[in-house]
Motif scaffolding. Structure first.
Motif, PDB file in Angstrom:
ATOM      1  N   GLU A  87     -44.912  48.557  60.561  1.00  0.00           N
ATOM      2  CA  GLU A  87     -43.462  48.761  60.611  1.00  0.00           C
ATOM      3  C   GLU A  87     -42.907  48.763  59.199  1.00  0.00           C
ATOM      4  O   GLU A  87     -43.516  48.250  58.261  1.00  0.00           O
ATOM      5  CB  GLU A  87     -42.783  47.683  61.443  1.00  0.00           C
ATOM      6  CG  GLU A  87     -42.995  46.270  60.954  1.00  0.00           C
ATOM      7  CD  GLU A  87     -42.370  45.241  61.868  1.00  0.00           C
ATOM      8  OE1 GLU A  87     -41.977  44.174  61.364  1.00  0.00           O
ATOM      9  OE2 GLU A  87     -42.260  45.507  63.071  1.00  0.00           O
ATOM     10  N   PHE A  88     -41.749  49.388  59.055  1.00  0.00           N
ATOM     11  CA  PHE A  88     -41.106  49.454  57.745  1.00  0.00           C
ATOM     12  C   PHE A  88     -40.616  48.078  57.319  1.00  0.00           C
ATOM     13  O   PHE A  88     -40.231  47.254  58.154  1.00  0.00           O
ATOM     14  CB  PHE A  88     -39.922  50.423  57.778  1.00  0.00           C
ATOM     15  CG  PHE A  88     -40.316  51.859  57.973  1.00  0.00           C
ATOM     16  CD1 PHE A  88     -41.164  52.495  57.075  1.00  0.00           C
ATOM     17  CD2 PHE A  88     -39.834  52.596  59.042  1.00  0.00           C
ATOM     18  CE1 PHE A  88     -41.531  53.820  57.241  1.00  0.00           C
ATOM     19  CE2 PHE A  88     -40.177  53.920  59.214  1.00  0.00           C
ATOM     20  CZ  PHE A  88     -41.032  54.537  58.315  1.00  0.00           C
ATOM     21  N   SER A  89     -40.624  47.837  56.017  1.00  0.00           N
ATOM     22  CA  SER A  89     -40.137  46.560  55.496  1.00  0.00           C
ATOM     23  C   SER A  89     -38.621  46.535  55.425  1.00  0.00           C
ATOM     24  O   SER A  89     -38.024  45.473  55.317  1.00  0.00           O
ATOM     25  CB  SER A  89     -40.722  46.310  54.100  1.00  0.00           C
ATOM     26  OG  SER A  89     -40.338  47.347  53.208  1.00  0.00           O
ATOM     27  N   SER A  90     -37.989  47.718  55.480  1.00  0.00           N
ATOM     28  CA  SER A  90     -36.538  47.810  55.366  1.00  0.00           C
ATOM     29  C   SER A  90     -36.077  49.122  55.986  1.00  0.00           C
ATOM     30  O   SER A  90     -36.848  50.076  56.098  1.00  0.00           O
ATOM     31  CB  SER A  90     -36.123  47.745  53.891  1.00  0.00           C
ATOM     32  OG  SER A  90     -34.742  48.037  53.737  1.00  0.00           O
ATOM     33  N   THR A  91     -34.813  49.162  56.380  1.00  0.00           N
ATOM     34  CA  THR A  91     -34.211  50.425  56.828  1.00  0.00           C
ATOM     35  C   THR A  91     -33.363  51.047  55.721  1.00  0.00           C
ATOM     36  O   THR A  91     -32.716  52.071  55.941  1.00  0.00           O
ATOM     37  CB  THR A  91     -33.330  50.204  58.076  1.00  0.00           C
ATOM     38  OG1 THR A  91     -32.308  49.237  57.772  1.00  0.00           O
ATOM     39  CG2 THR A  91     -34.164  49.711  59.247  1.00  0.00           C
ATOM     40  N   ASP A  92     -33.371  50.409  54.546  1.00  0.00           N
ATOM     41  CA  ASP A  92     -32.608  50.913  53.402  1.00  0.00           C
ATOM     42  C   ASP A  92     -33.341  52.106  52.792  1.00  0.00           C
ATOM     43  O   ASP A  92     -34.441  51.950  52.245  1.00  0.00           O
ATOM     44  CB  ASP A  92     -32.442  49.810  52.362  1.00  0.00           C
ATOM     45  CG  ASP A  92     -31.609  50.241  51.157  1.00  0.00           C
ATOM     46  OD1 ASP A  92     -31.185  51.419  51.107  1.00  0.00           O
ATOM     47  OD2 ASP A  92     -31.385  49.408  50.272  1.00  0.00           O
ATOM     48  N   TRP A  93     -32.760  53.295  52.855  1.00  0.00           N
ATOM     49  CA  TRP A  93     -33.437  54.504  52.381  1.00  0.00           C
ATOM     50  C   TRP A  93     -33.771  54.435  50.901  1.00  0.00           C
ATOM     51  O   TRP A  93     -34.682  55.130  50.432  1.00  0.00           O
ATOM     52  CB  TRP A  93     -32.586  55.738  52.668  1.00  0.00           C
ATOM     53  CG  TRP A  93     -31.308  55.843  51.888  1.00  0.00           C
ATOM     54  CD1 TRP A  93     -30.074  55.417  52.276  1.00  0.00           C
ATOM     55  CD2 TRP A  93     -31.137  56.401  50.583  1.00  0.00           C
ATOM     56  NE1 TRP A  93     -29.142  55.669  51.299  1.00  0.00           N
ATOM     57  CE2 TRP A  93     -29.774  56.276  50.249  1.00  0.00           C
ATOM     58  CE3 TRP A  93     -32.003  56.998  49.668  1.00  0.00           C
ATOM     59  CZ2 TRP A  93     -29.254  56.723  49.041  1.00  0.00           C
ATOM     60  CZ3 TRP A  93     -31.486  57.439  48.458  1.00  0.00           C
ATOM     61  CH2 TRP A  93     -30.138  57.305  48.156  1.00  0.00           C
ATOM     62  N   LYS A  94     -33.066  53.601  50.139  1.00  0.00           N
ATOM     63  CA  LYS A  94     -33.292  53.530  48.699  1.00  0.00           C
ATOM     64  C   LYS A  94     -34.647  52.915  48.344  1.00  0.00           C
ATOM     65  O   LYS A  94     -35.087  53.010  47.197  1.00  0.00           O
ATOM     66  CB  LYS A  94     -32.168  52.746  48.023  1.00  0.00           C
ATOM     67  CG  LYS A  94     -30.826  53.486  48.084  1.00  0.00           C
ATOM     68  CD  LYS A  94     -29.733  52.752  47.336  1.00  0.00           C
ATOM     69  CE  LYS A  94     -28.429  53.544  47.384  1.00  0.00           C
ATOM     70  NZ  LYS A  94     -27.338  52.876  46.640  1.00  0.00           N
ATOM     71  N   THR A  95     -35.340  52.321  49.303  1.00  0.00           N
ATOM     72  CA  THR A  95     -36.697  51.848  49.047  1.00  0.00           C
ATOM     73  C   THR A  95     -37.681  53.019  48.991  1.00  0.00           C
ATOM     74  O   THR A  95     -38.813  52.845  48.537  1.00  0.00           O
ATOM     75  CB  THR A  95     -37.161  50.881  50.151  1.00  0.00           C
ATOM     76  OG1 THR A  95     -37.237  51.584  51.405  1.00  0.00           O
ATOM     77  CG2 THR A  95     -36.204  49.699  50.280  1.00  0.00           C
TER      78      THR A  95
ATOM     79  N   ARG B 175     -48.852  56.789  59.010  1.00  0.00           N
ATOM     80  CA  ARG B 175     -49.245  55.768  58.032  1.00  0.00           C
ATOM     81  C   ARG B 175     -48.058  55.479  57.114  1.00  0.00           C
ATOM     82  O   ARG B 175     -47.491  56.395  56.517  1.00  0.00           O
ATOM     83  CB  ARG B 175     -50.443  56.229  57.197  1.00  0.00           C
ATOM     84  CG  ARG B 175     -51.666  56.653  57.996  1.00  0.00           C
ATOM     85  CD  ARG B 175     -52.219  55.519  58.839  1.00  0.00           C
ATOM     86  NE  ARG B 175     -53.640  55.658  59.081  1.00  0.00           N
ATOM     87  CZ  ARG B 175     -54.154  56.252  60.140  1.00  0.00           C
ATOM     88  NH1 ARG B 175     -53.369  56.814  61.036  1.00  0.00           N
ATOM     89  NH2 ARG B 175     -55.473  56.309  60.311  1.00  0.00           N
ATOM     90  N   ILE B 176     -47.683  54.228  56.979  1.00  0.00           N
ATOM     91  CA  ILE B 176     -46.535  53.868  56.147  1.00  0.00           C
ATOM     92  C   ILE B 176     -46.945  53.811  54.689  1.00  0.00           C
ATOM     93  O   ILE B 176     -47.924  53.158  54.317  1.00  0.00           O
ATOM     94  CB  ILE B 176     -45.946  52.516  56.599  1.00  0.00           C
ATOM     95  CG1 ILE B 176     -45.342  52.663  58.004  1.00  0.00           C
ATOM     96  CG2 ILE B 176     -44.877  52.039  55.620  1.00  0.00           C
ATOM     97  CD1 ILE B 176     -44.763  51.391  58.566  1.00  0.00           C
TER      98      ILE B 176
ATOM     99  N   VAL C 255     -54.961  58.656  54.132  1.00  0.00           N
ATOM    100  CA  VAL C 255     -54.231  59.231  55.258  1.00  0.00           C
ATOM    101  C   VAL C 255     -54.958  60.460  55.790  1.00  0.00           C
ATOM    102  O   VAL C 255     -54.831  60.826  56.953  1.00  0.00           O
ATOM    103  CB  VAL C 255     -52.792  59.593  54.847  1.00  0.00           C
ATOM    104  CG1 VAL C 255     -52.038  60.271  55.984  1.00  0.00           C
ATOM    105  CG2 VAL C 255     -52.038  58.346  54.413  1.00  0.00           C
ATOM    106  N   GLY C 256     -55.764  61.097  54.926  1.00  0.00           N
ATOM    107  CA  GLY C 256     -56.542  62.250  55.366  1.00  0.00           C
ATOM    108  C   GLY C 256     -56.321  63.518  54.575  1.00  0.00           C
ATOM    109  O   GLY C 256     -56.826  64.580  54.940  1.00  0.00           O
TER     110      GLY C 256
ATOM    111  N   LEU D   7     -41.476  60.493  58.656  1.00  0.00           N
ATOM    112  CA  LEU D   7     -40.375  59.653  59.124  1.00  0.00           C
ATOM    113  C   LEU D   7     -39.963  58.739  57.981  1.00  0.00           C
ATOM    114  O   LEU D   7     -40.792  57.992  57.453  1.00  0.00           O
ATOM    115  CB  LEU D   7     -40.793  58.825  60.339  1.00  0.00           C
ATOM    116  CG  LEU D   7     -39.721  57.886  60.908  1.00  0.00           C
ATOM    117  CD1 LEU D   7     -38.584  58.683  61.534  1.00  0.00           C
ATOM    118  CD2 LEU D   7     -40.334  56.943  61.943  1.00  0.00           C
ATOM    119  N   LEU D   8     -38.706  58.794  57.572  1.00  0.00           N
ATOM    120  CA  LEU D   8     -38.205  57.904  56.533  1.00  0.00           C
ATOM    121  C   LEU D   8     -37.770  56.588  57.161  1.00  0.00           C
ATOM    122  O   LEU D   8     -37.453  56.519  58.353  1.00  0.00           O
ATOM    123  CB  LEU D   8     -37.035  58.548  55.797  1.00  0.00           C
ATOM    124  CG  LEU D   8     -37.277  59.935  55.197  1.00  0.00           C
ATOM    125  CD1 LEU D   8     -36.080  60.358  54.355  1.00  0.00           C
ATOM    126  CD2 LEU D   8     -38.551  59.961  54.365  1.00  0.00           C
TER     127      LEU D   8
END
Length: 202
Positions: free
Chosen positions: A30-38, A46-47, A60-61, A131-132
């Motif tokens: 899962e993402f560490s934040s929903t802040d797009w600036k990260t 794959r994150i 990732v391939g 996916l951002l």
């Protein structure tokens, strides 16, 4: 054909381990934040979090074209590349820019990524699943991008010179207004997103 929903990509985030070069690698689920600036993103489930390495994309391939790789085995200190094509076994293509801002020459495989460009085309057999962390994907509309990320720092809309009624839109977001190197750019054609570019030079 309607594009696959972002829910499919979210389900792919449940993947836990992948093999790369005979070793096991654990991926965040899962993402560490929903802040797009990260600038955090998921590519094909794959994150990835900057700094991203060439080896991360290989895990990732994605691989660099063999001929291109043979000509770019080493990136000199202080240099960077323009977009280099990387492709996975399904034929999905991404464009990557590498940097070596250190004091010594490096193997391209050891270099950091400062630019990622993803393209979506309904006529292609395979497209990157991106996916951002803000929830934006290629299925997002202009209004959905603005709702998730606010008003863009730069916005352009242009009518097509070749097709009557056709138009393009570009939205650009800077991580910091005083330092424009780190940014995300979205490009739309007749309301459909067809390109996402992320630049991170830190």
């Amino acid at each position: 054909m309607k594009r696959a929903g972002a829910a499919v990509l979210l389900a792919a985030l449940l993947w836990g381990l992948t093999a790369c070069g005979g070793t096991e690698r654990e991926w965040k689920t899962e993402f560490s934040s929903t802040d797009w600036k990260t600038l955090e993103l998921s590519l094909d489930g794959r994150i990835l979090t900057f700094p991203v390495l060439c080896t991360d994309l290989e895990a990732v391939g994605y691989k660099i074209d063999t001929d291109k790789a043979s000509r770019m085995e080493v990136l000199e200190a202080g240099y960077y590349t323009t977009g280099i094509l990387m492709e996975n076994k399904e034929g999905v293509k991404i464009y990557v820019r590498f940097k070596n801002f250190g004091e010594k020459d490096k193997s391209l495989k050891d270099c950091e990524v400062y630019g990622l460009s993803f393209h979506y085309d309904d006529y292609e057999d395979a497209n990157p699943e991106v996916l951002l962390c803000s929830g934006i994907s290629f299925q997002s509309t202009v209004d959905e991008v603005k709702e998730a990320m606010g008003e863009p720092y730069e916005y352009q809309k242009s009518d097509s010179d070749f097709i009557e009624g056709a138009y393009t839109e570009t939205l650009k977001y800077y991580v910091a207004e005083s330092y424009h190197s780190n940014n995300i750019e979205f490009m739309f054609y007749n309301g459909d997103m067809y390109q996402i570019t992320i630049i991170n030079t830190d």
